[in-house]
Design a protein around this motif. Structure first.
Motif, mmCIF file in Angstrom:
data_model
loop_
_atom_site.group_PDB
_atom_site.id
_atom_site.type_symbol
_atom_site.label_atom_id
_atom_site.label_comp_id
_atom_site.label_asym_id
_atom_site.label_seq_id
_atom_site.Cartn_x
_atom_site.Cartn_y
_atom_site.Cartn_z
ATOM 1 N N ARG A 7 -10.651 13.199 0.534
ATOM 2 C CA ARG A 7 -10.047 11.982 0.765
ATOM 3 C C ARG A 7 -9.665 11.000 -0.621
ATOM 4 N NH1 ARG A 7 -13.014 8.690 5.409
ATOM 5 N NH2 ARG A 7 -10.901 7.628 5.475
ATOM 6 N N SER A 8 -10.389 11.382 -1.529
ATOM 7 C CA SER A 8 -10.118 11.056 -2.961
ATOM 8 C C SER A 8 -8.508 11.408 -3.375
ATOM 9 C CB SER A 8 -11.061 11.278 -3.961
ATOM 10 O OG SER A 8 -12.391 10.830 -3.780
ATOM 11 N N GLN A 9 -8.306 12.602 -3.172
ATOM 12 C CA GLN A 9 -7.246 13.353 -3.378
ATOM 13 C C GLN A 9 -6.233 12.822 -2.524
ATOM 14 O OE1 GLN A 9 -7.661 17.594 -3.222
ATOM 15 N NE2 GLN A 9 -8.812 17.672 -4.959
ATOM 16 N N LEU A 10 -6.416 12.607 -1.343
ATOM 17 C CA LEU A 10 -5.386 11.809 -0.456
ATOM 18 C C LEU A 10 -5.085 10.451 -0.713
ATOM 19 C CD1 LEU A 10 -6.739 13.156 3.083
ATOM 20 C CD2 LEU A 10 -4.611 14.100 1.850
ATOM 21 N N CYS A 11 -5.994 9.733 -1.213
ATOM 22 C CA CYS A 11 -5.659 8.284 -1.608
ATOM 23 C C CYS A 11 -4.994 8.311 -2.697
ATOM 24 C CB CYS A 11 -6.982 7.712 -1.717
ATOM 25 S SG CYS A 11 -7.842 7.381 -0.342
ATOM 26 N N SER A 12 -4.991 9.202 -3.593
ATOM 27 C CA SER A 12 -4.089 9.246 -4.761
ATOM 28 C C SER A 12 -2.801 9.938 -4.791
ATOM 29 C CB SER A 12 -4.958 9.876 -6.147
ATOM 30 O OG SER A 12 -5.214 11.345 -5.645
ATOM 31 N N ALA A 13 -2.415 10.529 -3.586
ATOM 32 C CA ALA A 13 -1.417 11.224 -3.568
ATOM 33 C C ALA A 13 0.041 10.491 -3.128
ATOM 34 C CB ALA A 13 -1.434 12.290 -2.547
ATOM 35 N N ARG A 14 1.202 10.727 -3.385
ATOM 36 C CA ARG A 14 2.196 10.033 -3.450
ATOM 37 C C ARG A 14 2.562 9.891 -1.933
ATOM 38 N NH1 ARG A 14 6.757 11.584 -7.326
ATOM 39 N NH2 ARG A 14 7.881 10.000 -6.004
ATOM 40 N N PRO A 15 3.171 8.763 -1.336
ATOM 41 C CA PRO A 15 3.483 8.907 0.013
ATOM 42 C C PRO A 15 4.551 9.609 0.192
ATOM 43 C CG PRO A 15 3.157 6.640 -0.841
ATOM 44 C CD PRO A 15 3.244 7.575 -1.962
ATOM 45 N N SER A 16 4.745 10.222 1.432
ATOM 46 C CA SER A 16 5.895 11.208 1.751
ATOM 47 C C SER A 16 7.233 10.388 1.882
ATOM 48 C CB SER A 16 5.551 11.987 3.060
ATOM 49 O OG SER A 16 5.299 10.934 4.273
ATOM 50 N N LEU A 17 8.237 11.296 2.088
ATOM 51 C CA LEU A 17 9.680 10.426 1.954
ATOM 52 C C LEU A 17 9.860 9.950 3.150
ATOM 53 C CD1 LEU A 17 12.148 10.452 0.500
ATOM 54 C CD2 LEU A 17 12.852 12.691 1.598
ATOM 55 N N PRO A 18 9.477 10.050 4.422
ATOM 56 C CA PRO A 18 9.500 9.414 5.666
ATOM 57 C C PRO A 18 9.191 7.934 5.351
ATOM 58 C CG PRO A 18 9.043 11.547 6.266
ATOM 59 C CD PRO A 18 8.688 11.440 4.788
ATOM 60 N N GLY A 19 8.291 7.779 4.706
ATOM 61 C CA GLY A 19 7.654 6.356 4.646
ATOM 62 C C GLY A 19 8.765 5.483 3.798
ATOM 63 N N ASN A 20 9.697 6.107 3.024
ATOM 64 C CA ASN A 20 10.649 5.330 2.414
ATOM 65 C C ASN A 20 11.813 4.708 3.091
ATOM 66 O OD1 ASN A 20 9.473 5.806 -0.089
ATOM 67 N ND2 ASN A 20 10.446 7.902 -0.309
ATOM 68 N N VAL A 21 11.866 5.251 4.602
ATOM 69 C CA VAL A 21 12.725 4.521 5.342
ATOM 70 C C VAL A 21 12.499 3.084 5.597
ATOM 71 C CG1 VAL A 21 13.339 6.840 6.345
ATOM 72 C CG2 VAL A 21 11.723 5.425 7.331
ATOM 73 N N PHE A 22 11.204 2.794 5.851
ATOM 74 C CA PHE A 22 10.943 1.407 6.125
ATOM 75 C C PHE A 22 11.316 0.563 4.775
ATOM 76 C CE2 PHE A 22 7.831 3.970 8.409
ATOM 77 C CZ PHE A 22 7.932 3.432 9.563
ATOM 78 N N VAL A 23 11.012 0.965 3.546
ATOM 79 C CA VAL A 23 11.853 0.088 2.490
ATOM 80 C C VAL A 23 13.236 0.029 2.549
ATOM 81 C CG1 VAL A 23 11.698 0.272 -0.204
ATOM 82 C CG2 VAL A 23 9.856 1.399 0.946
ATOM 83 N N VAL A 24 14.066 1.104 2.951
ATOM 84 C CA VAL A 24 15.301 1.009 3.270
ATOM 85 C C VAL A 24 15.742 -0.179 4.239
ATOM 86 C CG1 VAL A 24 17.482 2.170 4.027
ATOM 87 C CG2 VAL A 24 15.969 3.235 2.587
ATOM 88 N N SER A 25 14.895 -0.464 5.260
ATOM 89 C CA SER A 25 14.903 -0.991 6.336
ATOM 90 C C SER A 25 14.783 -2.667 5.838
ATOM 91 C CB SER A 25 14.048 -0.869 7.428
ATOM 92 O OG SER A 25 14.013 -1.797 8.452
ATOM 93 N N LEU A 26 13.781 -2.796 4.881
ATOM 94 C CA LEU A 26 13.648 -4.001 4.228
ATOM 95 C C LEU A 26 14.825 -4.371 3.266
ATOM 96 C CD1 LEU A 26 11.631 -6.391 3.622
ATOM 97 C CD2 LEU A 26 10.879 -5.069 1.821
ATOM 98 N N ALA A 27 15.356 -3.336 2.611
ATOM 99 C CA ALA A 27 16.549 -3.894 1.907
ATOM 100 C C ALA A 27 17.699 -4.114 2.783
ATOM 101 C CB ALA A 27 16.732 -2.356 0.999
ATOM 102 N N VAL A 28 17.943 -3.661 3.853
ATOM 103 C CA VAL A 28 19.001 -3.737 4.607
ATOM 104 C C VAL A 28 18.581 -5.197 5.184
ATOM 105 C CG1 VAL A 28 20.168 -3.262 7.225
ATOM 106 C CG2 VAL A 28 19.542 -1.519 5.350
ATOM 107 N N ALA A 29 17.536 -5.679 5.641
ATOM 108 C CA ALA A 29 17.196 -6.813 6.018
ATOM 109 C C ALA A 29 17.620 -8.019 4.987
ATOM 110 C CB ALA A 29 15.919 -7.069 6.497
ATOM 111 N N ASP A 30 17.246 -7.705 3.630
ATOM 112 C CA ASP A 30 17.610 -8.682 2.788
ATOM 113 C C ASP A 30 19.223 -8.516 2.354
ATOM 114 O OD1 ASP A 30 14.869 -9.362 2.322
ATOM 115 O OD2 ASP A 30 14.755 -7.631 0.661
ATOM 116 N N LEU A 31 19.925 -7.502 2.784
ATOM 117 C CA LEU A 31 21.257 -7.585 2.353
ATOM 118 C C LEU A 31 22.172 -8.241 3.616
ATOM 119 C CD1 LEU A 31 23.458 -6.333 0.458
ATOM 120 C CD2 LEU A 31 23.538 -4.341 1.807
ATOM 121 N N VAL A 32 21.606 -8.327 4.502
ATOM 122 C CA VAL A 32 22.442 -9.005 5.844
ATOM 123 C C VAL A 32 22.609 -10.558 5.536
ATOM 124 C CG1 VAL A 32 21.926 -9.931 7.991
ATOM 125 C CG2 VAL A 32 21.372 -7.686 7.706
#
Length: 307
Positions: A7-32
């Motif tokens: 669990r320590s290794q899982l907590c320190s690992a980098r988030p997977s790429l699919p999680g970045n789509v939510f960041v893109v969604s936030l950027a689109v909301a700011d751009l609107v």
């Protein structure tokens, strides 16, 4: 001990790429809001009034509401994503596959549309001369205003706060249980990515809290409370709330090195492409100037042959 280390290794690992789509969604909301409503607000300020007609007024206010609620739901999606990755890591790959992540983002914007469309029928989108823009009128419907504040701000912010609190508690528990020599060595980049999204949430809550608290007060007693709210307080809370759309890019630039590197790479690529296109055009022009015309070449050949 093995479970703690895993669990320590899982907590320190980098988030997977699919999680970045939510960041893109936030950027689109700011751009609107930057594409359409903000230029109309500037036009209204310069003209000292709204002179663009009711259609642009309704559309501008609708897009502002779309941006706000889209931002709230996107931030909530980011927090839930991080929570599942850290606290339910064994199920994360199944829950947040590429297809499921995309479906979650589509669901976020579908819920955003469902939340904003009723404002068109409730008659709450009106021009407010205090802020030179068409926006949500809090004093039109007390029940609708209370519902907007509770379900589109208070509840999502409570979910986000719970997710980040659970993440911090789990990280502290893992570090406490693990032995010093077996504690995971977190990369500075991984920690900054988590802190970046946490700061985004905190600043969003700070910027939008005053305007939503005013909305709750107005919804409690619109007749008596609305006239007593100072104009400067409402104007300051309104512009502070929408200024949050400009802060996210600044936060990414300050706290995320990948964002700065990518931004720098894009600028260098654009400048290089521009310089290359100018040099190429100049080189072609020089070759055209230096190259003799076919007619002159034929004349010269004729003269040589005659001699």
């Amino acid at each position: 001990m093995q479970s703690v280390q895993s669990r320590s290794q899982l907590c320190s690992a980098r988030p997977s790429l699919p999680g970045n789509v939510f960041v893109v969604s936030l950027a689109v909301a700011d751009l609107v809001v930057a594409v359409y409503p903000f230029p109309l607000v500037l036009t209204s300020i310069f003209n000292n009034g709204w002179g663009l007609g009711p259609l642009h007024c309704q559309l501008s206010a609708f897009l502002m509401g779309l941006s706000v609620i889209g931002s709230v739901f996107s931030i909530t999606g980011i927090a839930v994503n991080r929570y599942c990755y850290v606290c339910h890591s064994l199920k994360y790959d199944r829950l947040y596959s590429g297809r499921n992540s995309l479906c979650c983002v589509l669901l976020i914007w579908a819920l955003t549309l469902v939340a904003v469309v009723p404002s068109l029928h409730a008659g709450t989108l009106r021009y407010d001369p205090r802020i030179y823009s068409c926006t949500f009128a809090q004093s039109v419907s007390a029940a609708y205003t209370a519902a907007v504040v509770v379900f589109h701000f208070v509840v999502p912010m409570a979910i986000v706060a719970f997710c980040y609190l659970r993440i911090w508690v789990l990280v502290l528990q893992v570090r406490r249980r693990a032995k010093p020599h077996s504690r995971p060595k977190r990369k500075p980049q991984d920690f900054r990515n988590f802190v970046t999204m946490f700061v985004v949430f905190v600043l969003f809550a700070i910027c939008w809290a005053p305007l939503n608290f005013i909305g709750l007060a107005v919804a409690w007693d619109p007749v008596n409370v609305a006239p007593r709210i100072p104009e400067w307080l409402f104007v300051a809370s309104y512009y502070m709330a929408y200024f949050n759309s400009c802060l996210n890019a600044i936060i990414y630039g300050l706290l995320n090195q990948n964002f700065r590197n990518e931004y720098r790479r894009i600028l260098v690529s654009l400048c290089t492409a521009k310089i290359f296109s100018v040099d190429s055009s100049n080189h072609v022009a020089d070759r055209v100037k230096c190259k003799p015309s076919p007619l002159m070449a034929n004349n010269n050949l004729v003269k040589v042959d005659s001699v």
